[in-house]
Design an enzyme around this catalytic site. Structure first.
Site, short mmCIF file in Angstrom:
data_model
loop_
_atom_site.label_atom_id
_atom_site.label_comp_id
_atom_site.label_asym_id
_atom_site.label_seq_id
_atom_site.Cartn_x
_atom_site.Cartn_y
_atom_site.Cartn_z
N CYS A 43 51.30 3.57 48.29
CA CYS A 43 50.51 4.77 48.40
C CYS A 43 49.13 4.32 48.26
O CYS A 43 48.94 3.34 47.98
CB CYS A 43 50.74 5.91 47.58
SG CYS A 43 50.51 5.70 45.74
N CYS B 184 48.03 3.52 44.83
CA CYS B 184 48.21 2.04 44.29
C CYS B 184 46.85 1.07 44.78
O CYS B 184 46.23 0.32 44.00
CB CYS B 184 49.59 1.50 45.12
SG CYS B 184 50.84 2.11 44.61
N ASP C 151 16.36 -3.08 74.83
CA ASP C 151 15.54 -4.45 75.20
C ASP C 151 15.56 -4.51 76.95
O ASP C 151 16.70 -4.17 77.25
CB ASP C 151 15.91 -5.85 74.61
CG ASP C 151 15.54 -7.05 75.18
OD1 ASP C 151 14.25 -7.01 75.07
OD2 ASP C 151 16.32 -7.64 75.56
#
Length: 748
Positions: free
Chosen positions: A13, A16, A435
């Protein structure tokens, strides 16, 4: 400093993951991010901390870490089948044993004389063996003084089971003829005569089902990355002894920089390189999403994993292994998936304290019900419901699953998102600076107009000038020759050719003395004048910033040809789409104002900043930011790198330089402004999915825990709801697989 990605085993999970991350970050100088969805830890190690030190910390935390092995560009991430197969086996066996237990508890007519003992016999393997992954994880964490979501599941299942065992052996529930009724709402029993074997077994099955579906969904969300990594060729036909040498088929890992290899029609290009012989068309759709094949010939660059759809090519390898563009793309995607968006930080902080709070709430619920009502069985029912419903698995999956799918889909469309923090930037941006050269325009000179004098046909004019310019290597000359060929004009051999250092050329074509070059050079060097109609056309083109080549034949001006950096076909449409996204486009270029304004007018940009030096581009972006604008910058050259870094969001065209790509937050592999639109749309869509997931996860827990505490939630229903909340979050994230780019193919 060393960057390493550790594979983590044993996480069940997000709690952890949070605990491992916390432990790793306690090492001096270490910066770690642990991702539950990818089951990896991205760790930045200082020079005095080794990979083994990091692995030792993970092992000491109760999990297993595996250091990365040297990989080649054709190595695809392996799918974790073993863990999913184990879950599937536990799920199937547990389901078969649980169905009769639940039916007997729900349907009184099925409750024969010793049905409760039969239920115990069937439920015990489910609680012990089926739920073993939860018990094992809870025990490992308990040994390290921590609690995770598995702790809640294990406590809830064991509490229901052990109470049932107590009731059967000591409390009188084991008496012959005992019956029970079932209700979706919890109800108080008579002392210790109530058993909860169906709760213990069914909750285990529901959570196993949720975990299994979660693993499947996580696997599907990583499919794009696996497909990307497996695209590369597995071998190559290397020429030993140079062109004309012997072909030897070797594994792709044996190809080195400088090797010549053959690519036949229908084959994949083995690795990045430059064509040295042959001409063909290359299908780049797998890598960039661009549907049109690209024509290549000697001197053209090709990318590994693209497909040769035309003639035979001989290519010289320039990048191999982890240095290829495909490997770099895979690496960028993996790094993005390993990170965390700012919106995830709140979820992590909540998860870190959530489990202890839930355990306290369960104890409060248990004690409160006993004190207020005196019904132990009802108190136990409510407490178990709190433990089960509170598991915040959905909270931990909300961000990483959406990020997995979003970045994977982006890779398929040629959009590479460097990190999850970029998603927030795309939402805030209100101004996009573009640009000009190579971004809005092609960056290549092309023939755009031909104006002939009276008495001279356009085809004759173009034939004469193209023939003499064909002998020159100047970019303007190459553009004129290429444009003439595209128009079907025949180019003949020139005699007595001379080039005059960037000013012009002269030569004899079919007995005609031809001069072509800058108007000022033609006027002064050759003392020629031009007709009024040509002068008007020349003035107009020069005013728009285009290059004009004046052409004379046998001492008389016969016309002019115009060359310019042409606007990309999709640029105008892209500007319209950017405005629709709420962005104000600004054209930023070092070109003079006339050329910049002409391009801006053609694509629909009102704001133009021209005549800026490379170092002034940064200042231009900073000035816009100083007015309160949140700026995105799109560029492709070395001179754009600093501005890309200065901008709130930097987007690099993948057809540009490595420096620009490194400085950007998002790279679009296709040299197409519509891909920039796709990048922003996909990023915003991914962020929206993440926020939707987090809302669902928070709202679900906020609403459900009080219901469980006041006794309005059956543990059976709680288990099903908790399991399917995770499935909902992952399924919601998978909707990103259907995201369609404006100009790219749909998902398969």
């Amino acid at each position: 400093m060393t960057d390493v990605d550790l594979s983590i085993e044993g996480m069940t999970c997000s709690s952890c993951a949070a605990r491992i991350e916390r432990k790793l970050n306690k090492l001096p100088g270490v910066v770690a991010t642990v991702n539950y969805a990818t089951e990896k830890a991205h760790v930045v190690l200082p020079d005095d901390v080794s990979i083994d030190d990091a692995i030792a910390v993970v092992e000491a935390t109760g999990y297993h870490a595996i250091a990365p092995e040297p990989a080649h560009s054709d190595d695809a991430p392996e799918e974790p089948e073993a863990g999913r197969n184990d879950l599937r086996q536990r799920l199937l066996v547990s389901t078969a044993l649980t169905i009769p237990v639940v039916l007997m508890a729900m349907v009184p007519v099925l409750q024969f004389t010793y049905w409760q003992w039969a239920s115990l016999t069937l439920a015990a393997p489910v609680v012990v063996w089926g739920a073993w992954p939860f018990h094992r994880a809870a025990w490992v964490n308990l040994r390290h003084g921590a609690a995770t979501m598995d702790t809640l599941v294990s406590m809830g299942v064991l509490a229901a089971f052990l109470w049932s065992v107590y009731a059967l052996f000591i409390g009188g529930a084991g008496a012959p003829g005992m019956t029970m009724t079932f209700s979706l709402l919890p109800h108080g029993g008579s002392g210790a005569s109530e058993i909860y074997l169906e709760v213990a077994a069914a909750v285990t099955v529901f959570i196993l089902l949720g975990r299994y579906l979660e693993e499947r969904a996580k696997s599907r969300s990583s499919e794009a990355l696996r497909a990307l990594a497996s695209m590369g060729a597995h071998d190559a036909a290397v020429l030993r002894g140079g062109i004309g040498g012997v072909e030897t088929r070797v594994p792709i890992s044996d190809v080195v920089v400088g090797d010549l290899f053959v690519v036949r029609p229908g084959e994949k290009v083995a690795t990045d390189g430059v064509v040295v012989e042959g001409a063909s068309a290359i299908d780049v759709s797998l890598l960039t999403g661009e549907p049109m094949p690209v024509e290549v010939g000697p001197g053209s660059s090709v990318v590994g994993a693209t497909v040769n759809v035309g003639g035979r090519l001989v290519v010289q390898a320039t990048r191999v292994g982890a240095d290829t563009q495909l490997a770099r793309i895979s690496r960028l995607v993996e790094q993005a998936q390993a990170g965390k968006a700012p919106v995830q930080r709140l979820a992590d902080r909540v998860s870190a304290v959530f489990v202890p709070i839930v355990i306290v709430l369960a104890i409060v619920t248990l004690v409160g019900w006993i004190v207020i009502t005196g019904e132990v069985s009802m108190a136990l029912t409510a407490a178990v419901a709190v433990l089960i419903i509170a598991c915040p698995c959905a909270l931990g999956l909300a961000t990483p699953t959406a990020l997995l799918v979003g970045t994977g889909r982006g890779a398929q469309l040629g959009v590479l998102i460097k990190g999850p923090q970029v998603l927030e930037s795309t939402r805030r941006v209100d101004t996009i600076v573009l640009d000009k050269t190579g971004t809005v325009t092609t960056g290549r000179m092309a023939l755009v107009d031909v104006v002939s004098a009276d008495g001279t046909g356009v085809e004759r004019l173009l034939g004469l000038v193209a023939s003499v310019e064909n002998a020159s290597e100047h970019p303007v000359a190459r553009a004129i020759a290429a444009g003439a060929l595209e128009r079907g004009v025949t180019i003949v051999q020139v005699e007595s050719f001379r080039s005059h250092g960037g000013r012009g050329v002269e030569g004899v074509v079919d007995g005609v003395a031809v001069v072509a070059g800058r108007p000022s050079w033609v006027f002064t060097e050759w003392s020629l004048t031009e007709p009024a109609r040509l002068a008007t056309a020349r003035t107009a083109h020069e005013g728009a910033g285009r290059s004009v080549v004046l052409v004379a034949a046998d001492g008389e001006v016969i016309g002019l040809v115009v060359v310019a950096d042409t606007v990309k076909p999709t640029s105008a449409a892209a500007i319209t789409e950017l405005r629709a996204l709420g962005l104000t486009p600004v054209l930023l270029t070092g070109d003079h104002g006339a050329a910049a304004r002409a391009v801006a007018e053609e694509v629909g940009i009102a704001d133009v900043i021209a005549d800026v030096l490379p170092e002034e581009k940064v200042a231009a972006v900073a000035r816009l930011q100083g007015t309160g604008a949140v700026v995105a910058m799109v560029g492709d050259g070395v001179n754009d790198a600093a501005a890309l870094a200065q901008a709130d969001l930097g987007l690099a065209m993948g057809t540009g330089t490595d420096v620009a790509i490194e400085a950007a937050d998002i790279t679009v592999v296709r040299g197409d402004l519509l891909a920039v639109v796709d990048a922003i749309r996909l990023s915003r869509r991914t962020l929206a999915i993440i926020k939707g997931n987090l809302f669902w996860a928070f709202a679900y827990n906020v609403a459900a825990i009080p219901l469980a505490m006041v006794g309005l939630l059956n543990p059976l229903v709680a288990g099903a709801a908790m399991a399917f909340s995770s499935v909902f979050v992952v399924t919601n994230s998978l909707r990103l697989r259907r995201f369609r780019g404006i100009s790219a193919p749909a998902a398969a």
